[in-house]
Enzyme design. Structure first.
Site, PDB file in Angstrom:
ATOM      1  N   ASP A  95      44.857  25.789 -25.201  1.00  0.00           N
ATOM      2  CA  ASP A  95      45.810  26.061 -24.126  1.00  0.00           C
ATOM      3  C   ASP A  95      46.373  24.761 -23.570  1.00  0.00           C
ATOM      4  OD1 ASP A  95      45.429  28.824 -24.276  1.00  0.00           O
ATOM      5  OD2 ASP A  95      43.701  28.746 -22.943  1.00  0.00           O
ATOM      6  N   CYS A  96      47.552  24.870 -22.952  1.00  0.00           N
ATOM      7  CA  CYS A  96      48.167  23.717 -22.304  1.00  0.00           C
ATOM      8  C   CYS A  96      47.183  23.102 -21.323  1.00  0.00           C
ATOM      9  CB  CYS A  96      49.437  24.132 -21.548  1.00  0.00           C
ATOM     10  SG  CYS A  96      50.860  24.274 -22.636  1.00  0.00           S
ATOM     11  N   PRO A  97      47.123  21.805 -21.195  1.00  0.00           N
ATOM     12  CA  PRO A  97      47.985  20.817 -21.872  1.00  0.00           C
ATOM     13  C   PRO A  97      47.351  20.236 -23.125  1.00  0.00           C
ATOM     14  CG  PRO A  97      46.778  19.716 -20.149  1.00  0.00           C
ATOM     15  CD  PRO A  97      46.313  21.171 -20.147  1.00  0.00           C
ATOM     16  N   ASP A 126      49.985  28.183 -28.201  1.00  0.00           N
ATOM     17  CA  ASP A 126      50.286  28.309 -26.774  1.00  0.00           C
ATOM     18  C   ASP A 126      51.801  28.357 -26.556  1.00  0.00           C
ATOM     19  OD1 ASP A 126      50.541  28.193 -24.063  1.00  0.00           O
ATOM     20  OD2 ASP A 126      49.304  26.425 -23.782  1.00  0.00           O
ATOM     21  N   ASP A 153      56.612  22.071 -23.268  1.00  0.00           N
ATOM     22  CA  ASP A 153      55.903  20.798 -23.183  1.00  0.00           C
ATOM     23  C   ASP A 153      56.403  19.785 -24.211  1.00  0.00           C
ATOM     24  OD1 ASP A 153      54.403  21.890 -21.177  1.00  0.00           O
ATOM     25  OD2 ASP A 153      52.566  22.093 -22.351  1.00  0.00           O
TER      26      ASP A 153
END
Length: 79
Positions: A17-19, A44, A50
């Site tokens: 998952d981010c980041p 993600d 991003d």
């Protein structure tokens, strides 16, 4: 229209998952030489935004951003 870039390094960030996908990509790019291409695979959905923002801010080039199977595939050229 699909381009055939030579991929120097491939990074599998699926399931992260981010980041984390972006952080792992930054770490890998730091180890690469100018002109080399990094392939990043990620699942993600937030990674689309991003990587686009990262490319603009970092000066690296986002060569490709596409959906691939259940996730996304990015090609980034190190500057």
């Amino acid at each position: 229209m699909s381009h055939n870039y030579v991929i120097d390094v491939s990074l599998d960030a699926n399931g992260l998952d981010c980041p984390l996908p972006l952080l792992k990509a930054k770490q890998q790019l730091n180890r690469m030489s100018s002109g080399e291409v990094l392939e990043v695979l990620a699942t993600d959905p937030g990674s689309q935004r991003d990587f686009a923002v990262f490319a603009r801010q970092s000066g690296n080039v986002l060569l490709s951003s596409e959906e691939a199977g259940e996730g996304f595939r990015y090609l980034i050229e190190k500057k």
